[in-house]
Write a protein that holds these residues in place. Structure first.
Motif, mmCIF file in Angstrom:
data_model
loop_
_atom_site.group_PDB
_atom_site.id
_atom_site.type_symbol
_atom_site.label_atom_id
_atom_site.label_comp_id
_atom_site.label_asym_id
_atom_site.label_seq_id
_atom_site.Cartn_x
_atom_site.Cartn_y
_atom_site.Cartn_z
ATOM 1 N N GLU A 1 9.517 -1.547 18.149
ATOM 2 C CA GLU A 1 7.990 -1.575 16.977
ATOM 3 C C GLU A 1 7.936 0.439 17.343
ATOM 4 O OE1 GLU A 1 4.185 -2.481 18.652
ATOM 5 O OE2 GLU A 1 5.161 -4.214 19.118
ATOM 6 N N TYR A 2 7.321 0.998 16.663
ATOM 7 C CA TYR A 2 7.039 2.688 16.270
ATOM 8 C C TYR A 2 5.728 2.601 16.270
ATOM 9 C CZ TYR A 2 12.007 3.450 16.468
ATOM 10 O OH TYR A 2 13.738 3.809 16.507
ATOM 11 N N GLY A 3 5.469 3.496 17.037
ATOM 12 C CA GLY A 3 3.531 4.307 16.722
ATOM 13 C C GLY A 3 3.434 4.499 15.048
ATOM 14 N N CYS A 4 4.669 5.207 14.611
ATOM 15 C CA CYS A 4 4.590 5.580 13.179
ATOM 16 C C CYS A 4 5.723 5.731 12.922
ATOM 17 C CB CYS A 4 3.414 6.633 12.857
ATOM 18 S SG CYS A 4 3.657 7.288 11.416
ATOM 19 N N LEU A 5 5.830 5.225 11.206
ATOM 20 C CA LEU A 5 7.692 5.218 10.696
ATOM 21 C C LEU A 5 6.816 6.994 9.919
ATOM 22 C CD1 LEU A 5 8.874 2.120 10.584
ATOM 23 C CD2 LEU A 5 9.711 3.602 11.771
ATOM 24 N N THR A 6 5.979 7.305 9.696
ATOM 25 C CA THR A 6 6.023 8.055 8.450
ATOM 26 C C THR A 6 6.063 7.563 7.428
ATOM 27 O OG1 THR A 6 8.218 9.371 8.957
ATOM 28 C CG2 THR A 6 6.858 10.251 10.537
ATOM 29 N N ASN A 7 5.342 6.681 6.735
ATOM 30 C CA ASN A 7 5.495 5.592 5.527
ATOM 31 C C ASN A 7 3.866 5.096 5.657
ATOM 32 O OD1 ASN A 7 7.915 6.289 4.807
ATOM 33 N ND2 ASN A 7 8.646 4.470 6.595
ATOM 34 N N CYS A 8 2.641 6.132 5.983
ATOM 35 C CA CYS A 8 1.537 6.099 6.250
ATOM 36 C C CYS A 8 1.142 5.169 4.861
ATOM 37 C CB CYS A 8 1.165 7.244 5.940
ATOM 38 S SG CYS A 8 1.568 7.961 7.789
ATOM 39 N N GLY A 9 1.598 6.210 3.683
ATOM 40 C CA GLY A 9 0.550 5.827 2.015
ATOM 41 C C GLY A 9 1.771 4.003 1.890
ATOM 42 N N VAL A 10 2.432 3.870 2.284
ATOM 43 C CA VAL A 10 3.257 2.744 2.559
ATOM 44 C C VAL A 10 2.110 1.419 3.537
ATOM 45 C CG1 VAL A 10 4.766 0.663 2.117
ATOM 46 C CG2 VAL A 10 5.114 2.388 1.157
ATOM 47 N N CYS A 11 2.439 1.906 4.261
ATOM 48 C CA CYS A 11 2.148 1.204 5.943
ATOM 49 C C CYS A 11 0.108 1.158 5.650
ATOM 50 C CB CYS A 11 2.303 1.930 6.828
ATOM 51 S SG CYS A 11 1.735 1.069 8.759
ATOM 52 N N TYR A 12 -0.892 1.883 4.582
ATOM 53 C CA TYR A 12 -2.156 1.353 4.546
ATOM 54 C C TYR A 12 -2.226 0.309 3.547
ATOM 55 C CZ TYR A 12 -6.820 2.322 2.853
ATOM 56 O OH TYR A 12 -7.611 2.231 2.653
ATOM 57 N N MET A 13 -0.850 0.717 2.954
ATOM 58 C CA MET A 13 -1.401 -1.071 1.801
ATOM 59 C C MET A 13 -1.103 -2.589 1.776
ATOM 60 S SD MET A 13 -3.129 0.726 -0.965
ATOM 61 C CE MET A 13 -2.514 0.524 -2.328
ATOM 62 N N VAL A 14 0.351 -2.212 2.137
ATOM 63 C CA VAL A 14 1.324 -4.047 2.306
ATOM 64 C C VAL A 14 2.123 -3.648 3.193
ATOM 65 C CG1 VAL A 14 1.795 -3.446 -0.510
ATOM 66 C CG2 VAL A 14 3.631 -2.575 1.060
ATOM 67 N N PRO A 15 2.271 -4.953 3.595
ATOM 68 C CA PRO A 15 3.517 -5.363 4.581
ATOM 69 C C PRO A 15 4.808 -4.646 4.265
ATOM 70 C CG PRO A 15 2.619 -7.032 4.598
ATOM 71 C CD PRO A 15 1.762 -6.247 3.390
ATOM 72 N N TYR A 16 5.365 -3.763 5.236
ATOM 73 C CA TYR A 16 6.858 -3.549 5.238
ATOM 74 C C TYR A 16 7.017 -3.191 6.540
ATOM 75 C CZ TYR A 16 6.511 1.203 6.875
ATOM 76 O OH TYR A 16 6.281 2.149 7.601
ATOM 77 N N VAL A 17 8.224 -3.091 6.398
ATOM 78 C CA VAL A 17 9.488 -2.737 7.502
ATOM 79 C C VAL A 17 11.082 -2.830 7.058
ATOM 80 C CG1 VAL A 17 9.087 -5.015 9.122
ATOM 81 C CG2 VAL A 17 11.126 -5.577 6.954
ATOM 82 N N LEU A 18 11.690 -2.186 7.784
ATOM 83 C CA LEU A 18 12.849 -1.396 7.897
ATOM 84 C C LEU A 18 14.090 -1.934 8.001
ATOM 85 C CD1 LEU A 18 12.221 2.757 8.533
ATOM 86 C CD2 LEU A 18 12.130 1.153 6.637
ATOM 87 N N VAL A 19 14.965 -2.236 7.383
ATOM 88 C CA VAL A 19 16.353 -3.699 7.841
ATOM 89 C C VAL A 19 17.408 -2.331 8.485
ATOM 90 C CG1 VAL A 19 17.321 -5.263 7.419
ATOM 91 C CG2 VAL A 19 14.628 -5.329 6.975
ATOM 92 N N ASP A 20 17.976 -2.145 8.317
ATOM 93 C CA ASP A 20 19.037 -1.324 8.847
ATOM 94 C C ASP A 20 18.450 0.050 7.814
ATOM 95 O OD1 ASP A 20 20.438 -2.872 10.612
ATOM 96 O OD2 ASP A 20 22.101 -3.120 8.833
#
Length: 77
Positions: free
Chosen positions: A33-52
């Motif tokens: 769990e990170y404070g930020c993954l630098t994908n703010c445009g996506v993070c603001y709009m929809v649920p997302y994660v990074l898988v590998d």
């Protein structure tokens, strides 16, 4: 091979953390769990994660869960 799931704490308003908990119950994975993954445009709009390291997003948490499972099943073992 351990699966790595990464998500942004700022994205939990979409229920991302619940999706990750559900994934952990089924698959051998490490969760970060990170404070930020630098994908703010996506993070603001929809649920997302990074898988590998690969971006997985969806319109709803339920659909995100399905897409993450699909991505995990596609990974080489």
């Amino acid at each position: 091979m351990t699966i790595i799931i990464e998500f942004c704490v700022n994205n939990t308003c979409f229920g991302t953390h619940e999706v990750v908990k559900k994934i952990q119950q089924t698959y051998d994975c490490e969760v970060y769990e990170y404070g930020c993954l630098t994908n703010c445009g996506v993070c603001y709009m929809v649920p997302y994660v990074l898988v590998d390291g690969e971006h997985v997003e969806a319109e709803t948490p339920a659909l995100l869960y399905e897409r993450v499972v699909q991505k995990i099943e596609e990974l080489p073992r």
